[in-house]
Design an enzyme around this catalytic site. Structure first.
Site, PDB file in Angstrom:
ATOM      1  N   ASN A 213       0.842  -1.197   0.000  1.00 16.60           N
ATOM      2  CA  ASN A 213       0.000   0.000   0.000  1.00 16.60           C
ATOM      3  C   ASN A 213       0.878   1.249   0.000  1.00 16.60           C
ATOM      4  O   ASN A 213       2.102   1.152   0.050  1.00 16.60           O
ATOM      5  CB  ASN A 213      -0.983  -0.011   1.169  1.00 16.60           C
ATOM      6  CG  ASN A 213      -0.266   0.029   2.509  1.00 16.60           C
ATOM      7  OD1 ASN A 213       0.405   0.994   2.823  1.00 16.60           O
ATOM      8  ND2 ASN A 213      -0.396  -1.050   3.291  1.00 16.60           N
ATOM      9  N   ASP A 282      -4.889  -5.697   5.182  1.00 23.58           N
ATOM     10  CA  ASP A 282      -5.965  -6.485   5.796  1.00 23.58           C
ATOM     11  C   ASP A 282      -5.953  -7.924   5.285  1.00 23.58           C
ATOM     12  O   ASP A 282      -6.426  -8.824   5.969  1.00 23.58           O
ATOM     13  CB  ASP A 282      -7.315  -5.835   5.503  1.00 23.58           C
ATOM     14  CG  ASP A 282      -7.441  -4.499   6.228  1.00 23.58           C
ATOM     15  OD1 ASP A 282      -6.993  -4.430   7.396  1.00 23.58           O
ATOM     16  OD2 ASP A 282      -7.943  -3.531   5.632  1.00 23.58           O
ATOM     17  N   LYS A 292       9.377 -17.799  -8.481  1.00 22.61           N
ATOM     18  CA  LYS A 292       8.770 -16.689  -9.222  1.00 22.61           C
ATOM     19  C   LYS A 292       7.669 -17.198 -10.171  1.00 22.61           C
ATOM     20  O   LYS A 292       7.898 -18.144 -10.928  1.00 22.61           O
ATOM     21  CB  LYS A 292       9.862 -15.970 -10.016  1.00 22.61           C
ATOM     22  CG  LYS A 292       9.391 -14.681 -10.626  1.00 22.61           C
ATOM     23  CD  LYS A 292      10.507 -13.974 -11.377  1.00 22.61           C
ATOM     24  CE  LYS A 292       9.918 -12.857 -12.209  1.00 22.61           C
ATOM     25  NZ  LYS A 292      10.830 -12.402 -13.234  1.00 22.61           N
ATOM     26  N   PRO A 308      -4.265 -11.005  10.720  1.00 16.99           N
ATOM     27  CA  PRO A 308      -4.686 -10.659  12.084  1.00 16.99           C
ATOM     28  C   PRO A 308      -4.754  -9.140  12.221  1.00 16.99           C
ATOM     29  O   PRO A 308      -3.949  -8.421  11.613  1.00 16.99           O
ATOM     30  CB  PRO A 308      -3.556 -11.222  12.959  1.00 16.99           C
ATOM     31  CG  PRO A 308      -2.384 -11.371  12.041  1.00 16.99           C
ATOM     32  CD  PRO A 308      -2.936 -11.618  10.663  1.00 16.99           C
ATOM     33  N   ASP A 309      -5.731  -8.634  12.981  1.00 11.88           N
ATOM     34  CA  ASP A 309      -5.795  -7.200  13.276  1.00 11.88           C
ATOM     35  C   ASP A 309      -4.988  -6.975  14.558  1.00 11.88           C
ATOM     36  O   ASP A 309      -5.413  -7.359  15.651  1.00 11.88           O
ATOM     37  CB  ASP A 309      -7.250  -6.752  13.440  1.00 11.88           C
ATOM     38  CG  ASP A 309      -7.357  -5.235  13.556  1.00 11.88           C
ATOM     39  OD1 ASP A 309      -6.590  -4.642  14.348  1.00 11.88           O
ATOM     40  OD2 ASP A 309      -8.188  -4.633  12.853  1.00 11.88           O
ATOM     41  N   ILE A 310      -3.819  -6.360  14.400  1.00  9.34           N
ATOM     42  CA  ILE A 310      -2.880  -6.223  15.529  1.00  9.34           C
ATOM     43  C   ILE A 310      -3.494  -5.353  16.619  1.00  9.34           C
ATOM     44  O   ILE A 310      -3.446  -5.674  17.813  1.00  9.34           O
ATOM     45  CB  ILE A 310      -1.545  -5.620  15.027  1.00  9.34           C
ATOM     46  CG1 ILE A 310      -0.978  -6.473  13.889  1.00  9.34           C
ATOM     47  CG2 ILE A 310      -0.541  -5.499  16.165  1.00  9.34           C
ATOM     48  CD1 ILE A 310       0.160  -5.825  13.122  1.00  9.34           C
ATOM     49  N   PHE A 326      -5.336   4.473  14.591  1.00  7.35           N
ATOM     50  CA  PHE A 326      -5.541   5.458  13.530  1.00  7.35           C
ATOM     51  C   PHE A 326      -6.697   4.988  12.661  1.00  7.35           C
ATOM     52  O   PHE A 326      -6.990   3.790  12.604  1.00  7.35           O
ATOM     53  CB  PHE A 326      -4.282   5.601  12.663  1.00  7.35           C
ATOM     54  CG  PHE A 326      -3.286   6.558  13.245  1.00  7.35           C
ATOM     55  CD1 PHE A 326      -3.128   7.827  12.722  1.00  7.35           C
ATOM     56  CD2 PHE A 326      -2.511   6.196  14.338  1.00  7.35           C
ATOM     57  CE1 PHE A 326      -2.226   8.725  13.275  1.00  7.35           C
ATOM     58  CE2 PHE A 326      -1.604   7.078  14.890  1.00  7.35           C
ATOM     59  CZ  PHE A 326      -1.461   8.354  14.350  1.00  7.35           C
ATOM     60  N   LYS A 340     -15.224   2.841  15.195  1.00  5.23           N
ATOM     61  CA  LYS A 340     -14.008   2.006  15.287  1.00  5.23           C
ATOM     62  C   LYS A 340     -13.427   2.045  16.692  1.00  5.23           C
ATOM     63  O   LYS A 340     -12.985   1.031  17.228  1.00  5.23           O
ATOM     64  CB  LYS A 340     -12.983   2.514  14.261  1.00  5.23           C
ATOM     65  CG  LYS A 340     -11.963   1.509  13.848  1.00  5.23           C
ATOM     66  CD  LYS A 340     -11.214   1.932  12.595  1.00  5.23           C
ATOM     67  CE  LYS A 340     -12.060   1.769  11.342  1.00  5.23           C
ATOM     68  NZ  LYS A 340     -11.324   2.142  10.131  1.00  5.23           N
ATOM     69  N   LYS A 344     -13.279  -1.524  18.549  1.00 10.49           N
ATOM     70  CA  LYS A 344     -11.967  -2.115  18.863  1.00 10.49           C
ATOM     71  C   LYS A 344     -11.583  -1.933  20.328  1.00 10.49           C
ATOM     72  O   LYS A 344     -10.543  -2.415  20.754  1.00 10.49           O
ATOM     73  CB  LYS A 344     -10.884  -1.520  17.951  1.00 10.49           C
ATOM     74  CG  LYS A 344     -11.083  -1.839  16.460  1.00 10.49           C
ATOM     75  CD  LYS A 344      -9.815  -1.607  15.640  1.00 10.49           C
ATOM     76  CE  LYS A 344     -10.058  -1.879  14.158  1.00 10.49           C
ATOM     77  NZ  LYS A 344      -8.828  -2.006  13.377  1.00 10.49           N
TER      78      LYS A 344
HETATM   79  O1  C5P Z   1      -9.994  -1.238  10.822  1.00  5.89           O
HETATM   80  P1  C5P Z   1      -8.924  -0.382  10.208  1.00  5.89           P
HETATM   81  O2  C5P Z   1      -7.911  -1.148   9.417  1.00  5.89           O
HETATM   82  O3  C5P Z   1      -9.424   0.813   9.471  1.00  5.89           O
HETATM   83  O4  C5P Z   1      -8.158   0.212  11.483  1.00  5.89           O
HETATM   84  C1  C5P Z   1      -7.014   0.989  11.348  1.00  5.89           C
HETATM   85  C2  C5P Z   1      -6.197   0.881  12.611  1.00  5.89           C
HETATM   86  O5  C5P Z   1      -5.974  -0.498  12.909  1.00  5.89           O
HETATM   87  C3  C5P Z   1      -4.824   1.481  12.475  1.00  5.89           C
HETATM   88  O6  C5P Z   1      -4.437   1.973  13.750  1.00  5.89           O
HETATM   89  C4  C5P Z   1      -3.947   0.286  12.064  1.00  5.89           C
HETATM   90  O7  C5P Z   1      -2.589   0.471  12.423  1.00  5.89           O
HETATM   91  C5  C5P Z   1      -4.597  -0.827  12.827  1.00  5.89           C
HETATM   92  N1  C5P Z   1      -4.532  -2.145  12.166  1.00  5.89           N
HETATM   93  C6  C5P Z   1      -3.773  -3.163  12.730  1.00  5.89           C
HETATM   94  N2  C5P Z   1      -3.741  -4.404  12.136  1.00  5.89           N
HETATM   95  C7  C5P Z   1      -4.429  -4.642  11.018  1.00  5.89           C
HETATM   96  C8  C5P Z   1      -5.217  -3.622  10.429  1.00  5.89           C
HETATM   97  C9  C5P Z   1      -5.239  -2.382  11.025  1.00  5.89           C
HETATM   98  O8  C5P Z   1      -3.110  -2.938  13.754  1.00  5.89           O
HETATM   99  N3  C5P Z   1      -4.379  -5.844  10.463  1.00  5.89           N
END
Ligand code: C5P
Length: 405
Positions: A213, A282, A292, A308-310, A326, A340, A344
């Site tokens: 990205n 994501d 390759k 995983p969403d950290i 953020f 959000k 979260k």
């Molecule tokens: O749900 P969204 O991706 O919009 O949330 C953004 C926030 O979640 C940011 O603080 C980003 O660093 C964190 N994030 C994360 N792990 C992910 C996706 C987003 O820590 N896989």
């Protein structure tokens, strides 16, 4: 008076109500070991006396362009050469307009034309005046010429209105201009362990290609630097970024979201504050190729699976740190960010609009709307380092409130 070893700051004061804060600003600069020479416009003297500024700076204040006794000593060209940095605070709409047009109708504007030193501007004015297209255009001109914009802040104004246009506080201006140790009281972040993620992630398709990205990491790195300046012990878990590691920050590299997740979870138990500034992918390719990919087929379908969403994982920990996220949104910024924050389980969220003409991923400037349970503060468009300083101050305030509550 010897200036040896000092940063020589020429402080230009123009005629806005915020001029009453300039003796405090001089004190803050001097605390940071600066030598300060004050130059005032004629209107500034209606708000603060030259004598007060002389007392705190220890130097006679200069006001007139053609004062024979002053010009016999340090004339306007010598003053312009003396300065390592020119700081204009408060900078009124009128001063900004005069500078944008290159006028030299008093000592201060003449100095700015005659100097090669960097110039920083701390605007202060009524919010309508700040938002007027004429002021916005003049500020753009100065920014393009390399002037650094410090603020303005958003909030209650001397005129009774609320909005962007307040001068940054003297301590914030001094810290932005002269980062480093000062004799100021310790901040709420002194010695506090902070873990922060920044930059993009790369999700491998094969050994040479990835899904990525447009995050540059600028905001997260600026925030890591500002947190360290506020005294925090900062560990930065960074996705791929060419930016240099900020002073006094420990950097850990991560490539993919899975790497970043592991690096954070390994260290989270030791930290009191977690800031998720990374643009984490994501999704990742379900089956990265070991070799390759060849371009034999006419089309190619990539199957992606969720990462995983950290941030959510950290906020769900039983002994969770103070957690800051953020949110980059294209529309309904406040409503989406507030949702959000709640979904979260965060302590604070910093939201910005992306996809528009200003701010966002690769830009040098940004604006943020910061939300927390029961509160909000808008931080207006400004260079990312200044914005990071303002956000750090807010994190310190909210962290101190949560620790005492
Ligand atoms: O749900 P969204 O991706 O919009 O949330 C953004 C926030 O979640 C940011 O603080 C980003 O660093 C964190 N994030 C994360 N792990 C992910 C996706 C987003 O820590 N896989």
């Amino acid at each position: 008076m010897s200036d040896e070893g000092s940063q020589k700051i020429l402080l230009g004061v123009s005629g806005g109500i915020a001029a009453y804060k300039t003796p405090e600003l001089v004190r803050r600069l001097v605390e940071r070991c600066a030598a300060v020479q004050v130059v005032m416009t004629a209107a500034a003297a209606s708000f603060v006396t030259p004598l007060s500024l002389q007392a705190v700076s220890g130097r006679p204040v200069r006001t007139a362009l053609l004062a024979p006794e002053a010009e016999a000593g340090m004339d306007h060209i010598a003053l312009a050469r003396w300065a390592d940095h020119i700081l204009l605070a408060p900078a009124t709409a009128h001063l900004i307009a005069r500078l944008a047009h290159g006028l030299a109708d008093d000592l201060l504007t003449t100095l700015v034309l005659a100097t090669t030193a960097p110039v920083s501007i701390a605007p202060a004015m009524n919010q309508q005046m700040w938002q007027h297209p004429a002021t916005a255009a003049n500020v753009q001109v100065l920014a393009r010429r390399g002037c650094r914009l410090l603020g303005p802040a958003d909030g209650e104004q001397a005129c009774g209105e609320t909005g962007p246009g307040r001068m940054l506080e003297p301590a914030e201006i001094a810290a932005a201009l002269l980062p480093g140790p000062s004799a100021q009281p310790k901040s709420a972040l002194a010695n506090v362990p902070v873990l922060i993620t920044a930059g993009p992630t790369r999700e491998a398709i094969d050994p040479v290609r990835y899904v990525g990205n447009r995050s540059s990491g600028k905001m997260g790195y600026a925030l890591a630097a500002a947190l360290a300046r506020a005294g925090a012990r900062v560990t930065l878990v960074s996705g791929p970024s060419a930016l240099p590691c900020p002073v006094s920050v420990t950097r850990v590299r991560a490539e993919s979201a899975a790497d970043m997740h592991a690096a954070v979870m390994d260290r989270i138990a030791d930290c009191a504050i977690f800031v998720a500034a990374a643009a984490v992918a994501d999704y990742r390719p379900a089956d990265p190729m070991p070799t390759k990919l060849k371009k034999d087929a006419d089309s190619l379908t990539l199957k992606l699976v969720r990462n995983p969403d950290i941030l959510t994982a950290v906020a769900a920990l039983p002994d969770k740190p103070f957690t800051v996220g953020f949110a980059a949104e294209t529309d309904a910024v406040e409503a989406m960010a507030r949702a959000k924050l709640e979904r979260k389980g965060l302590d604070m969220i910093a939201a910005n609009e992306v996809g528009g003409a200003v701010g966002g991923f690769e830009a040098d400037d940004n604006a943020l709307l910061v939300l927390w349970p029961g509160g909000r503060r808008a931080l207006p468009l400004q260079p990312k380092p200044a914005l990071a300083t303002a956000l750090t101050q807010l994190i310190a305030e909210r962290y101190a409130a949560s620790a005492s509550g």
